[in-house]
Motif scaffolding. Sequence first.
Motif, PDB file in Angstrom:
ATOM      1  N   LEU A   1      -2.225  10.339   3.798  1.00 41.45           N
ATOM      2  CA  LEU A   1      -1.237   9.228   3.218  1.00 41.45           C
ATOM      3  C   LEU A   1      -1.993   8.949   2.057  1.00 41.45           C
ATOM      4  N   HIS A   2      -2.910   9.290   1.388  1.00 41.66           N
ATOM      5  CA  HIS A   2      -3.266   9.090   0.155  1.00 41.66           C
ATOM      6  C   HIS A   2      -3.199   7.433  -1.346  1.00 41.66           C
ATOM      7  N   VAL A   3      -3.708   6.794   0.876  1.00 45.04           N
ATOM      8  CA  VAL A   3      -3.592   4.968   0.672  1.00 45.04           C
ATOM      9  C   VAL A   3      -5.506   4.789   0.719  1.00 45.04           C
ATOM     10  N   GLU A   4      -4.446   3.756  -0.326  1.00 45.10           N
ATOM     11  CA  GLU A   4      -6.318   2.870  -0.122  1.00 45.10           C
ATOM     12  C   GLU A   4      -6.218   1.555  -0.617  1.00 45.10           C
ATOM     13  N   ALA A   5      -7.037   1.014   0.114  1.00 46.35           N
ATOM     14  CA  ALA A   5      -6.679  -0.808   0.052  1.00 46.35           C
ATOM     15  C   ALA A   5      -8.059  -1.575  -0.026  1.00 46.35           C
ATOM     16  N   ILE A   6      -7.784  -3.008  -0.859  1.00 48.27           N
ATOM     17  CA  ILE A   6      -9.079  -4.073  -0.558  1.00 48.27           C
ATOM     18  C   ILE A   6      -8.428  -4.336   0.678  1.00 48.27           C
TER      19      ILE A   6
END
Length: 191
Positions: free
Chosen positions: A133-138
């Motif tokens: 989903l092309h998602v990156e998070a802290i």
Amino acid sequence: MLKFINISTNDLLKIHTIKEQGNQDTDFKGFNAVRGSRTNLVMPHNSYSVGLSSLKTENEPQPEMTGIQVIDASPAAFKSVFNLYFDKDSNNKIQMLHDKKYLRSYENAFDTVLNLDLDEMDFEVRSIIIPALHVEAIWLHKENNENSDIFTIVRSIGLFEGNKTYNRKEFYGILKDAAANYDLEDYLLGG
């Protein structure tokens, strides 16, 4: 309070080697495992990944730890992000990211985290990526209280707003909705 992990000297040396190869203009002053280091490598934290199938089939997706992430920061800005990926043979693979847009997004996400009122609770800093989903998070994780987890988006293609935090239910709800609508046969998807 934010908690970071300790990183082994061997992993620091691996990062240093890649850093020296990729940054000839670096202001690195040297590393000596016996005497200590003078480096800008900061905020080491575990990184996790969630697969599309987990989002589609599990009520509560279980992220898998994939490695360690370390920031190379100067006093003014992030210079690089290093990912140490674990593999089954115990040979960590290293990736160095230094795209300016990505680094700005990472800095903005950390600024959002640092502006939160977290005095009452201790959170372990983690990062999480959902590749499909092309998602990156802290990910700020509260041990023994996952309902207190906080997610701040580093990058996303239209699913999330930047400079905003999401609780666990909101974060996974958006991801599960996106995963349910993900069509592997869509010819418009890149790859």
